[in-house]
Scaffold this motif. Structure first.
Motif, PDB file in Angstrom:
ATOM      1  N   ALA A   1       0.836  -1.211   0.000  1.00  0.00           N
ATOM      2  CA  ALA A   1       0.000   0.000   0.000  1.00  0.00           C
ATOM      3  C   ALA A   1       0.866   1.254   0.000  1.00  0.00           C
ATOM      4  CB  ALA A   1      -0.943  -0.008   1.200  1.00  0.00           C
ATOM      5  N   ALA A   2       1.929   1.265   0.791  1.00  0.00           N
ATOM      6  CA  ALA A   2       2.822   2.428   0.834  1.00  0.00           C
ATOM      7  C   ALA A   2       3.519   2.627  -0.508  1.00  0.00           C
ATOM      8  CB  ALA A   2       3.856   2.264   1.946  1.00  0.00           C
TER       9      ALA A   2
ATOM     10  N   ASP B   1       0.898   4.029  -2.957  1.00  0.00           N
ATOM     11  CA  ASP B   1       0.638   5.444  -2.668  1.00  0.00           C
ATOM     12  C   ASP B   1       1.793   6.337  -3.122  1.00  0.00           C
ATOM     13  OD1 ASP B   1      -1.953   5.263  -1.642  1.00  0.00           O
ATOM     14  OD2 ASP B   1      -1.245   4.852   0.391  1.00  0.00           O
TER      15      ASP B   1
ATOM     16  N   VAL C   1       1.588   6.589  -6.846  1.00  0.00           N
ATOM     17  CA  VAL C   1       0.448   7.430  -7.229  1.00  0.00           C
ATOM     18  C   VAL C   1       0.805   8.902  -7.043  1.00  0.00           C
ATOM     19  CG1 VAL C   1      -1.886   8.108  -6.526  1.00  0.00           C
ATOM     20  CG2 VAL C   1      -1.350   5.697  -6.926  1.00  0.00           C
ATOM     21  N   ASP C   2       1.450   9.236  -5.929  1.00  0.00           N
ATOM     22  CA  ASP C   2       1.879  10.630  -5.714  1.00  0.00           C
ATOM     23  C   ASP C   2       2.824  11.078  -6.826  1.00  0.00           C
ATOM     24  OD1 ASP C   2       0.398  10.831  -3.375  1.00  0.00           O
ATOM     25  OD2 ASP C   2       2.103  10.363  -2.069  1.00  0.00           O
TER      26      ASP C   2
ATOM     27  N   ARG D   1       0.813  11.570 -10.087  1.00  0.00           N
ATOM     28  CA  ARG D   1       0.047  12.824 -10.038  1.00  0.00           C
ATOM     29  C   ARG D   1       0.966  14.030 -10.263  1.00  0.00           C
ATOM     30  NH1 ARG D   1      -1.125  13.642  -4.532  1.00  0.00           N
ATOM     31  NH2 ARG D   1       0.952  14.520  -4.667  1.00  0.00           N
TER      32      ARG D   1
ATOM     33  N   ALA E   1      -4.376   3.370  -7.198  1.00  0.00           N
ATOM     34  CA  ALA E   1      -5.240   3.814  -6.111  1.00  0.00           C
ATOM     35  C   ALA E   1      -6.274   4.799  -6.627  1.00  0.00           C
ATOM     36  CB  ALA E   1      -4.410   4.470  -5.018  1.00  0.00           C
TER      37      ALA E   1
ATOM     38  N   ARG F   1      -8.374   7.998  -5.765  1.00  0.00           N
ATOM     39  CA  ARG F   1      -8.309   9.159  -4.887  1.00  0.00           C
ATOM     40  C   ARG F   1      -9.588   9.973  -5.043  1.00  0.00           C
ATOM     41  NH1 ARG F   1      -2.479  10.730  -3.967  1.00  0.00           N
ATOM     42  NH2 ARG F   1      -1.672   8.774  -3.133  1.00  0.00           N
TER      43      ARG F   1
ATOM     44  N   ALA G   1      -7.477  12.089  -1.275  1.00  0.00           N
ATOM     45  CA  ALA G   1      -7.141  11.005  -0.346  1.00  0.00           C
ATOM     46  C   ALA G   1      -7.429   9.651  -0.984  1.00  0.00           C
ATOM     47  CB  ALA G   1      -7.950  11.149   0.933  1.00  0.00           C
ATOM     48  N   THR G   2      -6.579   8.672  -0.702  1.00  0.00           N
ATOM     49  CA  THR G   2      -6.791   7.321  -1.205  1.00  0.00           C
ATOM     50  C   THR G   2      -7.972   6.695  -0.481  1.00  0.00           C
ATOM     51  OG1 THR G   2      -4.456   7.030  -1.742  1.00  0.00           O
ATOM     52  CG2 THR G   2      -5.768   5.025  -1.452  1.00  0.00           C
TER      53      THR G   2
ATOM     54  N   TYR H   1      -7.829   0.673  -3.313  1.00  0.00           N
ATOM     55  CA  TYR H   1      -6.754   0.236  -4.206  1.00  0.00           C
ATOM     56  C   TYR H   1      -7.352  -0.683  -5.257  1.00  0.00           C
ATOM     57  CZ  TYR H   1      -3.704   2.095  -0.629  1.00  0.00           C
ATOM     58  OH  TYR H   1      -3.080   2.935   0.252  1.00  0.00           O
TER      59      TYR H   1
END
Length: 186
Positions: free
Chosen positions: A32-33, A36, A39-40, A43, A84, A86, A90-91, A94
Motif C-alpha cells: 500500500a505504501a 501510494d 500514485v503521488d 500525479r 489507487a 483518490r 485522499a486514497t 486500491y
C-alpha cells in the motif's frame, strides 16, 4: 518424449506474461505504501508535464491512478498493474487493472494511466461494482503540440476520461482487448 502442444505453449506463455506483468507493480511487503508513493509521483508528473491536467483533476469527482502497467504480447497478450482511487486527494481504495488481448501483436511496454471520474454517478458505478471493464463510454484525451493534454468540451462532458502517458518499450500490432479493474487489498 512428449511433443509440446499448442495448448501447452499458450499456458506457458500465459504464465510467463503473468509473472512478467507482476514484476515491479508493488507486489510484496508494504504494498500500500509503495502504491501510494507511485500514485503521488504519477500525479506530480501529470501536473508538471501536462499543466492542463490540474484543471481536470479539480473538476473530477475522483481519479484512479495506475502508475505502472506492464504489458506483453505475442499473439496472446496481457497486462497488469496496481493503483489507487483518490477522492478529494485522499486514497479511498486500491485497484488492479488486468488486460487480456488477442490478435496480431508482439512486444512489451510499460505505461501509466489515469481515469478521471467526472460525475458522481460514474464514480458510484465504478465503486459499487465487483469489477469494472473499460467500455465505449470512456473518452481518451491525448497530448497536443504544446505539451498539454488536449481536453475539449466533448471530453469534459464525458463521465470518464482516460489519459495514457509515459509509455516505454515497444509493442506493435492490432488486437482485441479488454481491461478489468478490480478492488484489491494490498
Amino acid at each position: 518424449m512428449n511433443t509440446p502442444t499448442r495448448r501447452t505453449f499458450l499456458l506457458g506463455a500465459g504464465a510467463t506474461l503473468t509473472l512478467t506483468a507482476a514484476c515491479g507493480n508493488g507486489i510484496g511487503s508494504d504494498a500500500a505504501a509503495k502504491i501510494d508513493a507511485r500514485v503521488d509521483a504519477t500525479r506530480d508528473y501529470l501536473i508538471s508535464h501536462y499543466p492542463g491536467t490540474r484543471d481536470l483533476m479539480n473538476k473530477a469527482v475522483g481519479v484512479l491512478y495506475m502508475p505502472l502497467i506492464t504489458e506483453a504480447g505475442f499473439g496472446v497478450g496481457g497486462a497488469y498493474g496496481r493503483g489507487a482511487l483518490r477522492v478529494g486527494g485522499a486514497t479511498v481504495d486500491y485497484y488492479s487493472a488486468t488486460k487480456a488481448s488477442f490478435g496480431f501483436q508482439i512486444g512489451a511496454q510499460q505505461y501509466a494511466h489515469a481515469l478521471f471520474f467526472m460525475t458522481p454517478e460514474a464514480l458510484a458505478d465504478f465503486r459499487a461494482g465487483p469489477g469494472w471493464a473499460a467500455s465505449a463510454d470512456m473518452q481518451y484525451a491525448v497530448k497536443d503540440k504544446g505539451g498539454n493534454i488536449g481536453v475539449s468540451t466533448t471530453t469534459e462532458l464525458a463521465p470518464v476520461i482516460a489519459l495514457v502517458f509515459g509509455q516505454t518499450g515497444l509493442i506493435a500490432g492490432a488486437a482485441l482487448a479488454g481491461v478489468k479493474y478490480t478492488r484489491i487489498i494490498p
